[in-house]
Write a protein that holds these residues in place. Sequence first.
Motif: not given
Lengths: 338, 362
Positions: B28-41
């Motif tokens: 879950l933590v990794m998923a949050v990281n991936i989503i965050h990275d994708a969101a900020v570009g």
Amino acid sequence: MKKKFNSNTVLLFITIALFVVLYAGGCIAYGSKGFTHFQTFLNILITNAGLICVTCGMTAVMLTGGIDISVGALIAMDCMLLAVGMSKGFGAVPMVLVILLIGAVFGAFQGFLVGYLEIQPFIVSMAGMFFCRGMTAVICTDQVSITQEINPTFYAWANAKVIVPFGGYINNKGKYMAPYVRPGVVIAILVLIITFIMLRYTKFGRSLYAVGGSAQSAAMMGLNVKLIKMKAYMLSSFLCSIGGICYCLNTMAGSVSQATGLEMDAISSAVIGGTLLTGGVGNVIGSFFGVLINGTISSIVKTNGKLASSWPNILTAALLFVFIVIQSIFAAIRERSK
Amino acid sequence: MNSKNGTKFSWEKIKQWPLFLPVVALILVMAVNIIHDAAVGTNPLSFFMISLRQTTTSGSILYGRIVDIINRGSEIAILAIGMTLVVSASAGTDISVGSVMSLCASFMCMMLAGYGVSSTTTLAVPLVIGLLAAIVMGLVCGAFNGTLVAHLHIQPMVATLILYSAARAIGLLLCNDLIVYVRNPSFAYFGAFTGPIPTPIIITAVCIIVISLILKKTALGMYIQSVGINAKASRIAGLNSKLLIFLAYTLCGLFAAISGIVASSRITSADSNNIGLYLEMDAILSVALGGNSLGGGKFNLAGSIIGAYTIQAITTTLYALGVSTNQAPVFKAIIVIIIVVIEAPPFKAFLRRQAAAKGVKA
């Protein structure tokens, strides 16, 4: 049963005797620095008013065999809320009511997790501690002070003097110095008396002892163990909020690092006062003397002025050590006499 | 249960897997990281990137968020090893580890710098003596806790409360209320790099391997679990319960000392007030997160260690999301509550009743 009662009375007696010895020692060693004045004793009460309320609540929780380490952080959150709320222009009375409500709701939530979901009290209140400490920073990361301009009512409360009619002295200018306490002390003493009566004479108070003694027997007796545990945590957080108000009246500020380690002071006071962490044994009078012993140690170190600031911690820990060893010896004797 | 269809059955089996909880949390933590990275570009997989970077001080070193998490999580992971043993053997927690860490670090730096010296670049005694001092101090603290718990039958939390409040204060006293700086490269090594790999990672790995070997090759692990499940029965079966509980606490003290050495070497100083602050909570949390019961008994070391890194990953992720150091505990608290509520037996029973009721209706 008679035997058990006796050894607990002995423990309480040792606690009170220790306080008297400590205080007398302080009077003899630092009499010239004003330690003998009645006001010094009242100052200990003034500084520890918040801690007295918190320890009363902690004792109730410890009676059920639980523990609540969220109290220090809850006090920090209370102080921060009071400070920020008042600087935003809210009145003192509504803010105090909000704080008390938050305390009760927060306690009810913790109590629900402990009582109904049977999660370990330590884990629940640790999460509570993290939550409150973090929330304090979310509300505001800076130190916020409550000044006279921000809220005159609260300022007046904090600086009100309740004159004690006895124990004054004539100072070297020939003026009579009447001893006084702050309103926080009056609140703390009231909390202490009410908690004492509640634990000793009400149905709820007795059921706390029953649950702590043996949850299974209490359940068989027809007590609602889950509800009683939940109420104990509610009481603890509620009293802690009252303590937070007393604490805030002393510091007149809210900051993130306020009251760190207060939970351990409360626990050690209760343990020194003869409350067992296993539950079922203890009373608030002992806890009150536990707080006084802690306060006397810090007061002596402060009056000395030359000792390092870490000495109160070390001395309190040493006392805690002595007391739990005595407790365990009593427990061993009890075990053998069975 | 067996009457359910095939997929449900395998799902139940996965849920029974001891590492289920920590691994899910980590994913879950990794998923949050991936989503965050994708969101900020930025590159969505930048969380997993590991690269070699040239630095002026340590040559080429491994660089990346995962490396950082494993590096920073070393102290918690080392503490979690000792905490797992203590929880298993005595059904209690050792809340003194953070303070003991601080005391060991202070004692070591005091030895290395000499009493009353606040900053030094040369060592007053050989490094080995300083390290030994820290380890001996850790063992002594652990033995103190162990004696109180095993021989005087004091509840673990109260027994360790003594050192919780005293150890940090004694450390301050040893350092003369100063922050002692030991700016010597040989001392800084334990918090720096061995070749391209951060040394704390290596120290942690060695600790984990040694303790796993001991637990695997000897019966110590089984003995500790057996004492935790039922101390009286174990004693009747011929185990020395007292000695085993004592041993668990002493080991916990030892790991606190190692953790203290790493923490203090990282900042090349003994900051008595801040080393190991709240780390005991993180260590206890890793044990709980690792799927271990805080009621003692069976333990799972791998779970605790994954739990430790998960907590560090959560902390690092929160910082990456822009949450300040002081605010991070709110999220940690919410995560803890969610995990323990899911794990709570009454909640599971409630879910089962709900599922059963649905089954009846259908």
